[in-house]
Design a protein around this motif. Structure first.
Motif, PDB file in Angstrom:
ATOM      1  N   SER A  52       1.025  -1.272  -0.173  1.00  0.00           N
ATOM      2  CA  SER A  52      -0.198   0.312  -0.199  1.00  0.00           C
ATOM      3  C   SER A  52       1.107   1.032  -0.127  1.00  0.00           C
ATOM      4  CB  SER A  52      -0.943   0.104   0.903  1.00  0.00           C
ATOM      5  OG  SER A  52      -0.729  -0.186   2.177  1.00  0.00           O
ATOM      6  N   SER A  53       2.235   0.612   0.527  1.00  0.00           N
ATOM      7  CA  SER A  53       2.799   2.507   1.232  1.00  0.00           C
ATOM      8  C   SER A  53       3.337   2.850  -0.708  1.00  0.00           C
ATOM      9  CB  SER A  53       3.907   2.063   2.004  1.00  0.00           C
ATOM     10  OG  SER A  53       4.415   0.773   1.615  1.00  0.00           O
ATOM     11  N   ASN A  54       3.627   1.685  -1.960  1.00  0.00           N
ATOM     12  CA  ASN A  54       4.450   1.796  -2.540  1.00  0.00           C
ATOM     13  C   ASN A  54       4.195   1.232  -3.886  1.00  0.00           C
ATOM     14  OD1 ASN A  54       6.352   1.910  -4.850  1.00  0.00           O
ATOM     15  ND2 ASN A  54       7.683   1.700  -3.286  1.00  0.00           N
ATOM     16  N   SER A  55       3.413   2.324  -4.742  1.00  0.00           N
ATOM     17  CA  SER A  55       2.852   1.419  -5.621  1.00  0.00           C
ATOM     18  C   SER A  55       3.770   0.542  -6.925  1.00  0.00           C
ATOM     19  CB  SER A  55       2.198   2.737  -6.438  1.00  0.00           C
ATOM     20  OG  SER A  55       3.320   2.996  -7.365  1.00  0.00           O
ATOM     21  N   LYS A  56       4.728   0.383  -6.901  1.00  0.00           N
ATOM     22  CA  LYS A  56       5.616   0.013  -7.442  1.00  0.00           C
ATOM     23  C   LYS A  56       6.295  -2.080  -7.054  1.00  0.00           C
ATOM     24  CE  LYS A  56       7.292   3.346 -10.542  1.00  0.00           C
ATOM     25  NZ  LYS A  56       8.576   4.046 -11.474  1.00  0.00           N
ATOM     26  N   VAL A  57       5.733  -1.523  -5.679  1.00  0.00           N
ATOM     27  CA  VAL A  57       6.574  -2.648  -5.182  1.00  0.00           C
ATOM     28  C   VAL A  57       5.046  -3.977  -4.451  1.00  0.00           C
ATOM     29  CG1 VAL A  57       7.661  -3.430  -3.052  1.00  0.00           C
ATOM     30  CG2 VAL A  57       8.668  -1.692  -4.105  1.00  0.00           C
ATOM     31  N   TYR A  58       5.489  -5.049  -4.460  1.00  0.00           N
ATOM     32  CA  TYR A  58       4.500  -6.036  -4.366  1.00  0.00           C
ATOM     33  C   TYR A  58       4.864  -7.376  -3.545  1.00  0.00           C
ATOM     34  CZ  TYR A  58       1.244  -4.898  -7.964  1.00  0.00           C
ATOM     35  OH  TYR A  58       1.268  -4.159  -9.003  1.00  0.00           O
ATOM     36  N   LYS A  59       4.061  -7.595  -2.611  1.00  0.00           N
ATOM     37  CA  LYS A  59       5.087  -8.658  -1.800  1.00  0.00           C
ATOM     38  C   LYS A  59       4.443  -9.797  -2.571  1.00  0.00           C
ATOM     39  CE  LYS A  59       5.891  -8.387   2.897  1.00  0.00           C
ATOM     40  NZ  LYS A  59       5.627  -7.416   3.971  1.00  0.00           N
ATOM     41  N   VAL A  71       3.274 -13.488  -1.485  1.00  0.00           N
ATOM     42  CA  VAL A  71       2.033 -14.413  -0.799  1.00  0.00           C
ATOM     43  C   VAL A  71       2.714 -15.330   0.065  1.00  0.00           C
ATOM     44  CG1 VAL A  71      -0.245 -15.869  -0.484  1.00  0.00           C
ATOM     45  CG2 VAL A  71      -0.152 -13.798  -2.009  1.00  0.00           C
ATOM     46  N   LYS A  72       2.351 -15.275   1.281  1.00  0.00           N
ATOM     47  CA  LYS A  72       3.406 -16.897   2.173  1.00  0.00           C
ATOM     48  C   LYS A  72       4.661 -16.590   2.336  1.00  0.00           C
ATOM     49  CE  LYS A  72      -0.022 -20.003   2.948  1.00  0.00           C
ATOM     50  NZ  LYS A  72       0.039 -21.854   3.047  1.00  0.00           N
ATOM     51  N   ASP A  73       5.430 -16.263   1.284  1.00  0.00           N
ATOM     52  CA  ASP A  73       6.969 -16.061   1.255  1.00  0.00           C
ATOM     53  C   ASP A  73       7.635 -14.740   1.589  1.00  0.00           C
ATOM     54  OD1 ASP A  73       7.424 -18.665   0.594  1.00  0.00           O
ATOM     55  OD2 ASP A  73       6.947 -17.986  -1.307  1.00  0.00           O
ATOM     56  N   ASP A  74       6.607 -13.884   1.345  1.00  0.00           N
ATOM     57  CA  ASP A  74       7.243 -12.172   1.881  1.00  0.00           C
ATOM     58  C   ASP A  74       8.317 -11.918   0.710  1.00  0.00           C
ATOM     59  OD1 ASP A  74       4.690 -12.335   2.691  1.00  0.00           O
ATOM     60  OD2 ASP A  74       5.642 -13.319   5.395  1.00  0.00           O
ATOM     61  N   GLN A  75       7.954 -11.827  -0.326  1.00  0.00           N
ATOM     62  CA  GLN A  75       9.854 -11.422  -0.870  1.00  0.00           C
ATOM     63  C   GLN A  75       8.789 -10.427  -1.077  1.00  0.00           C
ATOM     64  OE1 GLN A  75      13.066 -12.548  -1.576  1.00  0.00           O
ATOM     65  NE2 GLN A  75      11.753 -13.616   0.749  1.00  0.00           N
ATOM     66  N   LEU A  76      10.363  -9.445  -1.436  1.00  0.00           N
ATOM     67  CA  LEU A  76       9.657  -8.159  -1.903  1.00  0.00           C
ATOM     68  C   LEU A  76       9.897  -7.947  -3.138  1.00  0.00           C
ATOM     69  CD1 LEU A  76       9.979  -5.318   0.917  1.00  0.00           C
ATOM     70  CD2 LEU A  76       8.377  -6.535   0.193  1.00  0.00           C
ATOM     71  N   VAL A  77       9.007  -7.656  -4.101  1.00  0.00           N
ATOM     72  CA  VAL A  77       9.166  -7.552  -5.329  1.00  0.00           C
ATOM     73  C   VAL A  77       9.099  -7.078  -6.412  1.00  0.00           C
ATOM     74  CG1 VAL A  77       9.352 -10.593  -5.802  1.00  0.00           C
ATOM     75  CG2 VAL A  77       7.014  -9.281  -6.475  1.00  0.00           C
ATOM     76  N   MET A  78       9.724  -6.622  -7.268  1.00  0.00           N
ATOM     77  CA  MET A  78       9.050  -5.673  -8.900  1.00  0.00           C
ATOM     78  C   MET A  78       8.634  -5.971  -9.908  1.00  0.00           C
ATOM     79  SD  MET A  78      11.871  -2.095  -8.061  1.00  0.00           S
ATOM     80  CE  MET A  78      10.391  -0.912  -9.336  1.00  0.00           C
ATOM     81  N   ILE A  79       7.495  -5.507 -10.781  1.00  0.00           N
ATOM     82  CA  ILE A  79       7.087  -6.013 -12.243  1.00  0.00           C
ATOM     83  C   ILE A  79       8.136  -6.071 -12.846  1.00  0.00           C
ATOM     84  CG2 ILE A  79       5.638  -6.102 -13.516  1.00  0.00           C
ATOM     85  CD1 ILE A  79       3.408  -5.525 -11.385  1.00  0.00           C
ATOM     86  N   HIS A  80       8.143  -7.377 -13.962  1.00  0.00           N
ATOM     87  CA  HIS A  80       9.867  -7.118 -14.601  1.00  0.00           C
ATOM     88  C   HIS A  80       9.364  -5.298 -15.895  1.00  0.00           C
ATOM     89  CE1 HIS A  80      12.830  -8.285 -17.573  1.00  0.00           C
ATOM     90  NE2 HIS A  80      13.402  -8.800 -16.406  1.00  0.00           N
TER      91      HIS A  80
END
Length: 765
Positions: free
Chosen positions: A671-678, A680-689
């Motif tokens: 919610s805090s950053n429109s480009k960053v995703y987390k 599910v379950k593994d809680d890895q912070l990722v970006m869309i390629h």
């Protein structure tokens, strides 16, 4: 009556005895293996005394002298046709290979043991010659069984099969063939089959005793691929049950003791390669950009070193094509500005078409003028050129010290192809390529200290750094119940095995007791990752199995998008013509539909693909994969259906079907950053390629792969609705299994929302 050629006495037979003799000579009657047509012609006409060149050979009792005699005949013993001139020319070259000197020693050991470990240095001729020595000894024309030779790579299986077909003077796909994933070039006459280790493993699912084969040769065993390690464990078990099955384990390195002790102290035969001294050069300082340094080194060699071809090792297709382009342009400038000789640059990697792969064996170009500087060729290759393929004429090797390796982290469930430093063993193999034809030079683009202190001795076996979900499914299908005590040479970490069991359980391929379910049995029939297989099998429930079949095929081939450096903007604009606002999977499908539409309208497909920045080769490959997967679906009665294109749920159904297999590969936007995703379950912070077509920052997405480069990216991404997750994968999305956090809170709100909606519906009714 004495045999003129071998001096062996043979009794005269007639009547029923003659028929029995004929049956014995024709083998065990395996319907899948036709008899040699040349011999069949004689026997069917009652001419069992007619002399075939093969008559001097007895099964499992051949001498090198007898085999050589048959090879020297004017008539091809396997086809009955006269030999071509090309055959005798190649035969002379074969006789010069180091392995030929030890042919009799090999046959003696082969006759006296069931399992044999064979170490042949690069260039010894082991991959092409040993299977042929076995062919003359096993006599598939008599016993009706094939000889298999496995390779870790598709390219090697295809090119070696072609080479051996030429050496035996037969058509590829007839007496000699190959089988790789999604491509089979064998026929009823095939006696010698080159195949990837994965293909043989798949065959063993339906033939647990490998009953079609009399001899199995595991080549390049030192590469320790996942499939090779599993095959070794399986063959060890099969050898105990089938005493008539011969096994040869071939390796290019002298780490043979491990193989020997694993296979009950099997005998070892070592053959030296044709090697000349190789001078090694290191850089005084570490290189910042190894690709730039590689190109610079190749050009320097071309400008200053005497005649001889160059082999440059890089890590992947994109890097290789880029380097080839840069080297070619620079060489053209050198020719204009100085008296440099011509140089042809050829790429070599796994997805290259066979015709282009063969170009690496072309001769170096002639000098531009009489008395001018000689031409040379430069081959830019992945580590496939380390051991799997031998290219004559290489005198200079450029080794930046990197290769792409699969790395799996069981904690985060992330499998990535990472550019990693090679091992010392790989560095030695690479250097050895320079000493095949004369003394050579190897330019290592790293320091001597780095070689001694930073490189590991041997590359870790793939089984220790891979996701084992597919492996566990295959083993279960093979009937292996006790996975923990399955006799692998290097058992994987328990955590990796547990993750694989857990994943297959969530996919409903294994039940809670770890037993194979009906869905799991069906999924193992597809040569696909379990998640893709489950998605495809489940797709009729979402009325889109035709579309999911196309998407699965497109995900099983290399990227169909072409994005050349000099036309990136134009390529991106063209990709937008196919773009679907909901994501990349649907964009792939749109591109495939456009491709098929253009094909039906009779367009020039090469030109059409060029204009639309699409890879014709990869689309044609996807077409082939789709046809094969369709056959498997039809065989198992999986319905092929589609939602009408006009229906508003056409794309919605496809997005829902994606989740049937990939519900574990979902990410929620922070919610805090429109480009960053987390995730599910593994809680890895990722970006869309950056390659995605998505322009809207959707809250929930499903992704096909996790890519680790400078950042953590998810690639091939499609928008989904979170309520679908609760409906399609209720076990995985049981909120009691989630830890406190944003994702659990968001899913709890969705559950409440769904319940309120259902309550309102109930109230209104």
């Amino acid at each position: 009556m004495a045999d003129r050629k071998s001096g062996v006495k043979r009794s005269s037979v007639d009547g029923d005895d003659a028929q029995d003799s004929k049956r014995m000579r024709m083998g065990n009657g395996d319907a899948n293996v036709k008899m040699n047509p040349y011999l069949a012609h004689h026997y069917e006409n009652g001419q069992s005394d007619s002399k075939s060149p093969l008559d001097v050979l007895e099964r499992h009792n051949t001498t090198a002298l007898q085999a050589v005699k048959v090879e020297d005949e004017d008539v091809n013993p396997w086809t009955g046709r006269p030999h071509t001139q090309q055959y005798f020319k190649i035969l002379q070259t074969r006789r010069d290979l180091p392995v030929q000197k030890q042919r009799q020693e090999f046959l003696d050991m082969y006759h006296s043991s069931q399992i044999l470990v064979f170490v042949g240095e690069t260039g010894s001729g082991k991959t092409t010659q040993i299977p042929q020595y076995v062919l003359f000894d096993e006599r598939p024309d008599l016993n009706g069984k094939l000889i298999a030779c496995t390779q870790p790579r598709r390219v090697a299986a295809m090119s070696v099969a072609q080479r051996v077909a030429n050496e035996l003077d037969v058509e590829l796909g007839e007496e000699v063939g190959y089988s790789i994933r999604f491509e089979n070039r064998t026929g009823p006459k095939t006696m010698l089959k080159y195949m990837t280790d994965g293909q043989l493993l798949r065959e063993s699912m339906h033939d647990n005793d490998m009953s079609r084969y009399s001899c199995i040769i595991l080549d390049e065993a030192h590469e320790r691929t996942l499939a090779t390690d599993i095959l070794m464990a399986l063959l060890k078990q099969i050898a105990a049950r089938r005493k008539d099955l011969k096994i040869i384990v071939m390796s290019a390195t002298l780490d043979a003791q491990k193989f020997q002790s694993y296979f009950y102290d099997a005998p070892l035969l070592a053959v030296p390669g044709r090697t000349h001294p190789v001078e090694i050069f290191y850089t005084p300082e570490p290189e910042r950009d190894y690709v730039e340094a590689s190109v610079r080194t190749v050009l320097q060699i071309h400008a200053t070193e005497p005649e001889g071809d160059i082999l440059l090792f890089l890590t992947g297709e994109e890097e290789i094509e880029d380097a080839c382009r840069r080297i070619s342009l620079e060489v053209d400038d050198m020719i204009r500005e100085s008296d440099a000789g011509p140089m042809k640059v050829y790429p070599l990697y796994g997805t290259l078409p066979p015709a282009q792969q063969q170009r690496i064996f072309d001769k170096a170009p002639e000098p531009l003028r009489k008395g001018g500087r000689p031409g040379r060729k430069c081959i830019v290759a992945t580590n496939i050129a380390e051991t799997s393929l031998t290219i004559d004429g290489i005198v200079y090797v450029v080794d930046p010290g990197f290769s792409k390796q699969k790395i799996y982290n069981p904690r985060t469930r992330v499998e990535s192809l990472l550019v990693s430093p090679i091992s010392k063993a790989s560095a030695q193999q690479r250097a050895g390529r320079a000493g095949r034809t004369r003394p050579g030079k190897c330019f290592r683009l790293y320091t001597e200290a780095a070689f001694k202190k930073e490189l590991i001795e041997q590359t870790y076996p793939e089984i220790l750094r891979s996701n084992l979900a597919n492996t566990v499914l295959e083993l279960k299908k093979l009937g292996v119940q006790d996975l923990v005590h399955f006799d692998l040479m290097d058992p994987p970490a328990p955590e990796t095995m547990m993750r694989a069991l857990e994943e297959l359980n969530y996919l409903a391929c294994l039940d809670d007791d770890g037993e194979l379910t009906r869905l799991g049995g069906l999924a193992s029939e597809f040569p696909l990752d379990p998640a893709l297989a489950v998605m495809l099998i489940s797709s009729p429930e979402f009325y889109c199995s035709n579309e999911m079949l196309s998407i699965t095929a497109l995900l099983s081939v290399p990227q169909i998008w072409v994005r050349p450096n000099n036309a990136r903007k134009r390529a991106d604009e063209m990709k937008q013509q196919f773009a679907h606002p909901d994501g990349d999977h649907l964009t792939l499908l749109n591109a495939y539909h456009a491709y098929k539409g253009a094909e039906q309208q009779g367009e020039d497909m090469k030109q059409w693909c060029h204009e639309h920045f699409l890879s014709l080769r990869h689309l044609a490959s996807a077409d082939n994969v789709r046809a094969q997967l369709k056959r498997i679906m039809e065989t198992h009665g999986i319905e092929l259906v589609s939602t009408p294109f006009q229906d508003k749920n056409y794309y919605t159904n496809i997005r829902r079907a994606l989740l049937a297999g990939f519900f574990m590969q979902v990410a929620m936007r922070e919610s805090s950053n429109s480009k960053v995703y987390k995730t599910v379950k593994d809680d890895q912070l990722v970006m869309i390629h950056p390659s995605t077509v998505l322009t809207t920052p959707y809250d929930w997405v499903v992704y096909n792969e996790f890519v680790l480069t400078t950042k953590q990216y998810v690639r091939t991404v499609t928008n989904i609705r979170p309520e679908w997750l609760l409906e399609i994968a209720p076990v995985y999305y049981d909120l009691d299994t989630f830890e406190k956090g944003e994702i659990k809170s968001a899913l709890t709100r969705i559950v409440d929302k769904v319940r309120r909606r259902q309550a309102m519906k109930g109230g209104s009714s």
